[in-house]
Design a protein around this motif. Structure first.
Motif, PDB file in Angstrom:
ATOM      1  N   GLN A   1      17.109  34.342 -20.092  1.00 26.23           N
ATOM      2  CA  GLN A   1      17.546  33.691 -21.321  1.00 26.23           C
ATOM      3  C   GLN A   1      17.144  32.225 -21.358  1.00 26.23           C
ATOM      4  OE1 GLN A   1      21.779  33.920 -21.991  1.00 26.23           O
ATOM      5  NE2 GLN A   1      21.590  36.106 -21.903  1.00 26.23           N
TER       6      GLN A   1
ATOM      7  N   GLU B   1      34.265  31.919 -17.752  1.00 30.36           N
ATOM      8  CA  GLU B   1      33.816  32.505 -19.012  1.00 30.36           C
ATOM      9  C   GLU B   1      34.172  31.640 -20.208  1.00 30.36           C
ATOM     10  OE1 GLU B   1      35.562  36.319 -18.948  1.00 30.36           O
ATOM     11  OE2 GLU B   1      33.902  37.246 -17.873  1.00 30.36           O
ATOM     12  N   SER B   2      35.414  31.131 -20.230  1.00 28.37           N
ATOM     13  CA  SER B   2      35.803  30.395 -21.435  1.00 28.37           C
ATOM     14  C   SER B   2      35.351  28.941 -21.383  1.00 28.37           C
ATOM     15  CB  SER B   2      37.311  30.502 -21.652  1.00 28.37           C
ATOM     16  OG  SER B   2      37.996  30.318 -20.450  1.00 28.37           O
TER      17      SER B   2
ATOM     18  N   ARG C   1      46.337  39.297 -26.838  1.00 30.61           N
ATOM     19  CA  ARG C   1      44.935  39.708 -26.809  1.00 30.61           C
ATOM     20  C   ARG C   1      44.146  39.114 -25.633  1.00 30.61           C
ATOM     21  NH1 ARG C   1      39.769  38.599 -28.805  1.00 30.61           N
ATOM     22  NH2 ARG C   1      40.435  36.445 -28.924  1.00 30.61           N
TER      23      ARG C   1
ATOM     24  N   MET D   1       8.700  37.263 -22.667  1.00 38.48           N
ATOM     25  CA  MET D   1       8.999  35.859 -22.384  1.00 38.48           C
ATOM     26  C   MET D   1       7.972  35.287 -21.413  1.00 38.48           C
ATOM     27  SD  MET D   1      12.483  34.362 -20.929  1.00 38.48           S
ATOM     28  CE  MET D   1      13.393  35.158 -22.232  1.00 38.48           C
TER      29      MET D   1
ATOM     30  N   ARG E   1      29.763  35.995 -22.418  1.00 35.27           N
ATOM     31  CA  ARG E   1      30.371  34.970 -23.241  1.00 35.27           C
ATOM     32  C   ARG E   1      31.526  35.569 -24.006  1.00 35.27           C
ATOM     33  NH1 ARG E   1      24.716  32.988 -25.327  1.00 35.27           N
ATOM     34  NH2 ARG E   1      23.973  32.267 -23.319  1.00 35.27           N
ATOM     35  N   ARG E   2      32.630  34.876 -23.972  1.00 39.64           N
ATOM     36  CA  ARG E   2      33.802  35.376 -24.694  1.00 39.64           C
ATOM     37  C   ARG E   2      33.857  34.718 -26.057  1.00 39.64           C
ATOM     38  NH1 ARG E   2      33.704  38.796 -22.434  1.00 39.64           N
ATOM     39  NH2 ARG E   2      34.728  39.613 -20.605  1.00 39.64           N
ATOM     40  N   ILE E   3      33.735  35.531 -27.083  1.00 36.93           N
ATOM     41  CA  ILE E   3      33.883  35.001 -28.432  1.00 36.93           C
ATOM     42  C   ILE E   3      35.348  35.102 -28.815  1.00 36.93           C
ATOM     43  CG2 ILE E   3      33.185  35.264 -30.814  1.00 36.93           C
ATOM     44  CD1 ILE E   3      30.699  36.753 -29.614  1.00 36.93           C
ATOM     45  N   SER E   4      35.967  34.004 -29.116  1.00 38.05           N
ATOM     46  CA  SER E   4      37.390  34.112 -29.425  1.00 38.05           C
ATOM     47  C   SER E   4      37.762  33.173 -30.555  1.00 38.05           C
ATOM     48  CB  SER E   4      38.239  33.809 -28.209  1.00 38.05           C
ATOM     49  OG  SER E   4      37.831  32.585 -27.652  1.00 38.05           O
TER      50      SER E   4
ATOM     51  N   ILE F   1      46.520  48.893 -32.006  1.00 41.08           N
ATOM     52  CA  ILE F   1      46.864  47.841 -31.053  1.00 41.08           C
ATOM     53  C   ILE F   1      47.908  48.356 -30.056  1.00 41.08           C
ATOM     54  CG2 ILE F   1      47.997  45.591 -30.796  1.00 41.08           C
ATOM     55  CD1 ILE F   1      46.718  44.782 -33.450  1.00 41.08           C
TER      56      ILE F   1
ATOM     57  N   VAL G   1      39.975  47.089 -30.440  1.00 43.54           N
ATOM     58  CA  VAL G   1      41.161  46.274 -30.696  1.00 43.54           C
ATOM     59  C   VAL G   1      40.922  44.828 -30.264  1.00 43.54           C
ATOM     60  CG1 VAL G   1      43.523  45.923 -29.896  1.00 43.54           C
ATOM     61  CG2 VAL G   1      42.798  48.172 -30.661  1.00 43.54           C
TER      62      VAL G   1
ATOM     63  N   LEU H   1      40.171  36.943 -10.890  1.00 37.61           N
ATOM     64  CA  LEU H   1      40.165  37.141 -12.342  1.00 37.61           C
ATOM     65  C   LEU H   1      40.386  35.833 -13.085  1.00 37.61           C
ATOM     66  CD1 LEU H   1      42.039  40.410 -13.325  1.00 37.61           C
ATOM     67  CD2 LEU H   1      39.611  39.916 -13.219  1.00 37.61           C
TER      68      LEU H   1
ATOM     69  N   LYS I   1      37.329  33.721 -12.853  1.00 37.38           N
ATOM     70  CA  LYS I   1      36.309  34.364 -13.665  1.00 37.38           C
ATOM     71  C   LYS I   1      36.543  34.060 -15.141  1.00 37.38           C
ATOM     72  CE  LYS I   1      34.695  39.082 -14.484  1.00 37.38           C
ATOM     73  NZ  LYS I   1      35.221  39.258 -15.828  1.00 37.38           N
ATOM     74  N   PHE I   2      37.784  34.198 -15.573  1.00 38.51           N
ATOM     75  CA  PHE I   2      38.130  33.947 -16.961  1.00 38.51           C
ATOM     76  C   PHE I   2      37.900  32.480 -17.316  1.00 38.51           C
ATOM     77  CE2 PHE I   2      40.920  34.088 -20.728  1.00 38.51           C
ATOM     78  CZ  PHE I   2      40.396  35.218 -21.301  1.00 38.51           C
TER      79      PHE I   2
END
Lengths: 292, 292
Positions: free
Chosen positions: A175, A277-278, B105, B1, A289-292, A27, B96, A270, A273-274
């Protein structure tokens, strides 16, 4: 960047986890590398831009050359974005919804501007529209200026930003599948109704995402625009080119003031964009896709 | 598809080219193709035609110039080293971000895209200011004989910055979808974490690593804006190929510029080919099950 202790020591003997010291070393290395490579340049820009005070910063931005550079940058973006949005959506529709011969080739051709050097892109335009170019005589006869003028800057930016919207939309549309659109058609919707009521609402976040990336690239484009601009102050200088001129004249504050403006725009990009995404990750292509 | 769509399609055949009932194929593909041709293909065609037109003689004259050779060697070399470094740092950051939970993070994740959003000229002047003799980091390195700004090390540094988002974002989704089952199996069979990393995790993320490497290499090879500030631009020493193209162009030495640009274009084509081939190579096993 501060690091506080991680509270997961209970998992220490989990065979799927690295020992605590390995985890923290990794880290620290990752955070350190990012701080050095990415955060430090950003701080440098802010520090150098405001080093002589807010007044100096504002003074170098409120100068005619800087203002015209900013307006040319915004002008280019204002033309490039709608064109990319409209044609990008069309291209994505054809590529994501239909099978045809040569589709694979077309898909790789779309990526070409990603890989081509911006300088090479600029040179190509010089070869077309320059004094020895293919269209030189016709342009001269009709008194049209493309090179060293705004049309050239727009064309160079269009070349560079070509893939962004299409590339964002194709995986998303694939998709989602065509079921909803087919349903709309079978219920009697005409083409425009189907597009505006089904397709567009489905892809709108992906489209916005692509447009956002596109605008960041368009505002910051340097190499291609530099080759076709001719560096005429107040006429064909975009903000990035303005930065170069000031920097080469040792006007560090001025260069970094303009840079801070562009960095601010990049940061806004940014953040948006973030946020997309979330917040709307479920309606973006899987890779975003943000997996968090 | 699309195959399944066509199979269950109602009988309202619209387009003679496909049995797909969705509208707008001809229009969207037609306009999309015209757009692609106008903005990207015609300019690249102009370069290709001129490059072929140089003939063996012209090519020989252009490439036998030692300054051209030096710039090509520098460009390919620095792009390669930077892509390797970016891949290593990128894999570390991706690992990380996916596997560990720590305070900054989310911020780190968002910052990964900054080099992509930040205009290259801004990155260039910021990095130069940091690593020059009186910069934040340069002032500590210079007394020890470590020069970064205005050397090829500086070029590599700028290219790592440019390539980093590609390296992270190609590996990250693979790590996210990587199931823990295989790692559990490896651990239960007595494999150490390092063995699991080498034998289980590494093969899974290898396609992403290679794609990220190719993208970073292609971008690095053509990069102009961030490099010209930190490079120092000494002929034979720190003059990259894209810069030499612009210099030759300003000297109206079109043939030399065209030859160099054509070489870079071929390299872009090859990188794209590699990027497109990587998923095909690795997905071979997985695709066997799917009807094509």
């Amino acid at each position: 960047m501060s690091e506080t202790a991680i509270g997961e020591t209970a998992m220490n003997d989990d065979p799927l986890r690295e020992p605590v010291w390995v985890r923290w070393t990794l880290i620290a290395l990752a955070v350190g590398a990012m701080a050095l490579l990415v955060v430090l340049p950003l701080l440098m820009v802010l520090f150098a831009a405001f080093g002589d005070g807010f007044r100096a910063w504002w003074g170098s931005l409120n100068e005619p050359d800087a203002r015209s550079a900013l307006s040319l940058t915004l002008f280019t973006v204002a033309i490039v974005l709608p064109i990319n949005a409209i044609f990008g959506t069309m291209m994505a529709w054809a590529l994501a919804r239909f099978e045809f011969r040569g589709k694979r080739v077309l898909l790789s051709l779309i990526d070409l501007p990603f890989a081509v050097s911006p300088v090479v892109a600029g040179l190509c335009l010089v070869l077309l529209f320059g004094s020895q170019g293919w269209f030189a005589e016709w342009l001269a006869a009709n008194d049209i200026k493309i090179l060293f003028a705004r049309p050239g800057m727009v064309l160079a930016t269009l070349f560079i930003t070509f893939p962004f919207v299409v590339r964002e939309l194709i995986p998303l549309m694939e998709q989602q599948g065509a079921d909803e659109e087919l349903a709309a058609r079978s219920l009697g919707a005409n083409a425009w109704t189907m597009f505006s009521r089904v397709t567009l609402p489905n892809i709108k976040w992906g489209l916005l995402y692509g447009v956002l990336l596109c605008s960041a690239r368009a505002m910051g484009e340097f190499g291609a625009v530099s080759v076709v601009s001719g560096h005429i102050r107040g006429l064909t200088n975009t903000l990035p080119l303005h930065i170069e001129i000031l920097y080469n004249e040792f006007d560090t504050t001025g260069a970094f003031a303009a840079a801070s403006l562009l960095s601010g725009l990049a940061l806004v990009t940014l953040v948006v964009k973030f946020w997309i995404e979330s917040r709307h990750g479920d309606v973006l292509a899987a890779s975003h896709r943000r997996i968090s | 598809m699309n195959a399944s769509v066509a199979a269950t399609a109602p009988t309202t055949v619209r387009s003679p080219r496909s049995r797909n009932p969705l509208p707008g194929f001809g229009l969207s593909l037609g306009l999309g193709l015209s757009w692609l041709s106008l903005v990207v293909m015609v300019p690249l065609l102009a370069l290709s035609v001129r490059a072929v037109g140089l003939g063996v003689d012209g090519w020989w004259r252009a490439l036998s110039d030692p300054r051209v050779q030096a710039s090509l060697k520098l460009s390919f070399g620095t792009a390669f080293v930077a892509a390797v470094c970016a891949s290593i740092i990128g894999a570390l950051v991706a690992w990380v971000l996916v596997r560990y939970r720590f305070p900054v993070r989310r911020l780190l994740d968002a910052l990964v895209d900054l080099p992509f959003a930040l205009p290259t000229a801004v990155a260039g002047i910021a990095l130069t200011a940091i690593y020059s003799a009186n910069g934040w980091i340069g002032q500590w390195l210079e007394p020890h004989g470590l020069k970064i700004a205005y050397t090829s090390t500086g070029i590599v540094l700028a290219l790592i910055f440019i390539g980093l988002p590609f390296a992270v974002r190609t590996v990250q989704p693979l790590l996210e979808t990587l199931g823990r089952e295989q790692e559990e199996a490896a651990a239960s069979l007595g494999a150490s974490r390092l063995t699991a990393l080498r034998r289980v995790i590494f093969p899974e993320i290898l396609p992403g690593l290679l794609t990220g490497f190719s993208l970073a290499f292609a971008r690095g090879l053509g990069e102009y804006g961030s490099v010209i500030f930190i490079a120092g631009n000494l002929p034979y020493k720190t003059e990259i190929a894209p810069l030499l193209i612009t210099i030759r162009l300003e000297e109206y030495d079109y043939n030399a510029a065209i030859a160099l640009a054509a070489l870079l274009l071929v390299a872009s084509f090859l990188s794209l080919l590699a990027i497109n081939a990587i998923p095909l190579l690795f997905a071979h096993e997985r695709r066997k099950g799917k009807p094509q």
